[in-house]
Design a protein around this motif. Structure first.
Motif, PDB file in Angstrom:
ATOM      1  N   HIS A  81       2.535  -5.375  -1.719  1.00  0.00           N
ATOM      2  CA  HIS A  81       2.288  -5.095  -3.069  1.00  0.00           C
ATOM      3  C   HIS A  81       1.108  -4.284  -3.512  1.00  0.00           C
ATOM      4  N   THR A  82       1.412  -2.850  -4.360  1.00  0.00           N
ATOM      5  CA  THR A  82      -0.083  -2.701  -4.525  1.00  0.00           C
ATOM      6  C   THR A  82       0.291  -1.927  -6.374  1.00  0.00           C
ATOM      7  N   ILE A 130       3.761 -10.544  -8.644  1.00  0.00           N
ATOM      8  CA  ILE A 130       2.966 -11.237  -8.268  1.00  0.00           C
ATOM      9  C   ILE A 130       4.099 -12.327  -8.405  1.00  0.00           C
ATOM     10  N   THR A 142      -4.945 -11.398  -1.724  1.00  0.00           N
ATOM     11  CA  THR A 142      -5.654 -10.044  -2.392  1.00  0.00           C
ATOM     12  C   THR A 142      -6.597 -10.275  -1.580  1.00  0.00           C
ATOM     13  N   VAL A 168      -4.760  -8.604 -11.326  1.00  0.00           N
ATOM     14  CA  VAL A 168      -4.240  -8.949 -10.372  1.00  0.00           C
ATOM     15  C   VAL A 168      -4.922 -10.371 -10.340  1.00  0.00           C
ATOM     16  N   SER A 176      -1.308  -8.494  -1.946  1.00  0.00           N
ATOM     17  CA  SER A 176      -1.095  -7.281  -2.932  1.00  0.00           C
ATOM     18  C   SER A 176      -2.190  -6.846  -2.581  1.00  0.00           C
ATOM     19  N   ASN A 233       1.975  -5.996 -12.945  1.00  0.00           N
ATOM     20  CA  ASN A 233       1.444  -7.118 -11.284  1.00  0.00           C
ATOM     21  C   ASN A 233       1.602  -8.214 -11.672  1.00  0.00           C
TER      22      ASN A 233
END
Ligand SMILES: *Cc1c(COP(=O)(O)O)cnc(C)c1O
Length: 390
Positions: free
Chosen positions: A174-175, A79, A95, A103, A145, A75
């Motif tokens: 992003h996940t 990021i 996010t 995150v 994200s 993560n």
């Protein structure tokens, strides 16, 4: 005393087959994958096999999988490295309010260092609505994200739609799929995912190993600087036994995913329904349809999560609560507050996350013990005597 482990969102036991696959790489096959001699080549070969096993689980190409020290590092790299290396294109990232701290705190770190951050709200089920994302996007948004499924309330996000909204605005997606990789199907291509974080210890693999999927063509640098390991994307001598274990865990997860999910859905439904039937003033949290198999999350009014955990533990039942009381100050879970629960209800949260080794008999035992625990705790609560007994 009995041991009933129902905290699989926190971690899972290492599968026997995973452990056996790791043994040679903890003993005779100790080579450094960067060495060109026979021991090094054997380690390298094991590394590449594991990479294929993990890639297959998410329908990626093995060249798109980079091993990290776990989900947290993946993560951080997704990021920080993405934002830093694309800062010339824009410094805004988005996010959601229910992300894991790996995150949320990473995004906050960037915000403190000159980046622009938007934290999206969620609806009462814990879903990030694509229209809400759409409205938050700016011309300078470079990364979105959003986690695949939440670790506390189990809600699964509409990832394909969210990724589409990000892409239309020219942002990467992003996940954090740490709760879902190996538990429900993931297809990075079909879902439009650019960056995905996964972790081994949530899927019956060892701790301290995970990976970042980086779609071919996505420009992202490294977080760990040093040697040329992982195709220059993650420096440091590889955790070969851990990687081998992660690979084996990924293959096992893929082979038994459908059966395990069906089994855990059945057990989870029985447990949740039993709790709601037997215990008044109880609220089920999260999305009851779209959720991680075997994840049961509830809030009991007039009791405090920490007390429930202690009582359950005295019966050998291991669970968790969003309301972690450390150092005497009670902070209710940011996730439960984000779905709109008042703090006093969020304080009474309980999360039971089931795994493949849990049995129906264990569910029955919990359903026998838990109502008594809640009833006893409520008897001690002045709030319950004054307001809840009606
Ligand atoms: C467990 C977890 C993490 C952290 O992963 P580690 O491998 O323990 O560092 C991050 N995000 C979510 C959603 C998790 O459940």
């Amino acid at each position: 005393m009995r041991e009933i482990y129902m905290d699989h969102s926190a971690t899972t036991p290492v599968d026997r087959k995973v452990f056996e696959a790791m043994i040679p790489y903890c003993t005779d096959e100790y080579g450094n994958p960067s060495s060109i001699h026979a021991k090094g080549r054997a380690a390298k070969k094991a590394l590449e096999k594991a990479r294929e096993q993990v890639a297959a689980l998410i329908n990626a190409d093995s060249s798109e999988v980079f091993f990290t020290s776990g989900g947290t590092e993946a993560n951080n790299q997704a990021i920080i490295s993405y934002m830093v290396n694309n800062a010339h294109r824009g410094k805004h990232l988005i996010t959601s309010a229910i992300e894991h701290h790996a995150v949320l705190d990473t995004c906050e770190y960037l915000r403190k260092n000159g980046f622009d951050l938007t934290v999206l709200p969620v609806n009462s089920l814990g879903v990030v609505e694509p229209e809400v994302l759409q409205r938050a996007i700016k011309p300078e948004t470079t990364l979105v994200s959003i986690m695949h499924a939440n670790n506390e309330i189990g809600t699964i996000q509409p990832i394909a739609k969210l990724a589409e909204v990000a892409h239309q605005a020219g942002a990467a997606f992003h996940t954090d799929a740490i709760q879902t990789t190996g538990r429900i199907p993931i297809d990075v291509k079909a879902m439009g995912i650019d960056l995905l974080s996964a972790s081994s210890h949530k899927i019956y693999g060892p701790k301290g190993i995970g990976c970042l999927f980086i779609k071919k063509g996505i420009k992202i640098g490294r977080l760990m600087h040093g040697g040329a390991q992982e195709n220059k994307m993650r420096a440091g001598t590889e955790n070969v036994p851990g990687i081998v274990g992660f690979g084996q865990a990924a293959e096992l997860a893929q082979n038994r995913m459908a059966d395990t999910a069906a089994y855990l859905n059945k057990l989870g439904q029985k447990l949740r329904q039993g709790i709601l039937d037997k215990i008044p003033h109880t609220i089920a949290t999260g999305d009851l349809e779209n959720r991680v198999p075997g994840s049961v999350s509830v809030c009991f009014e007039y009791v405090e999560g920490e007390s429930i955990l202690l009582m359950l533990d005295s019966y050998g039942i291991m669970a968790s609560s969003g309301s972690a009381c450390t150092s005497g100050s009670l902070d209710p879970s940011h996730v439960l507050l984000a779905i709109g629960l008042p703090p006093e209800i969020a304080h009474g949260s309980l999360r039971l996350t089931l795994g493949k080794n849990n049995t129906e008999e264990e569910i029955d035992y919990v359903l026998e013990v838990l109502p008594r625990i809640i009833s006893n705790l409520r008897k001690m609560s002045p709030l319950y005597r004054n307001g809840g007994s009606g």
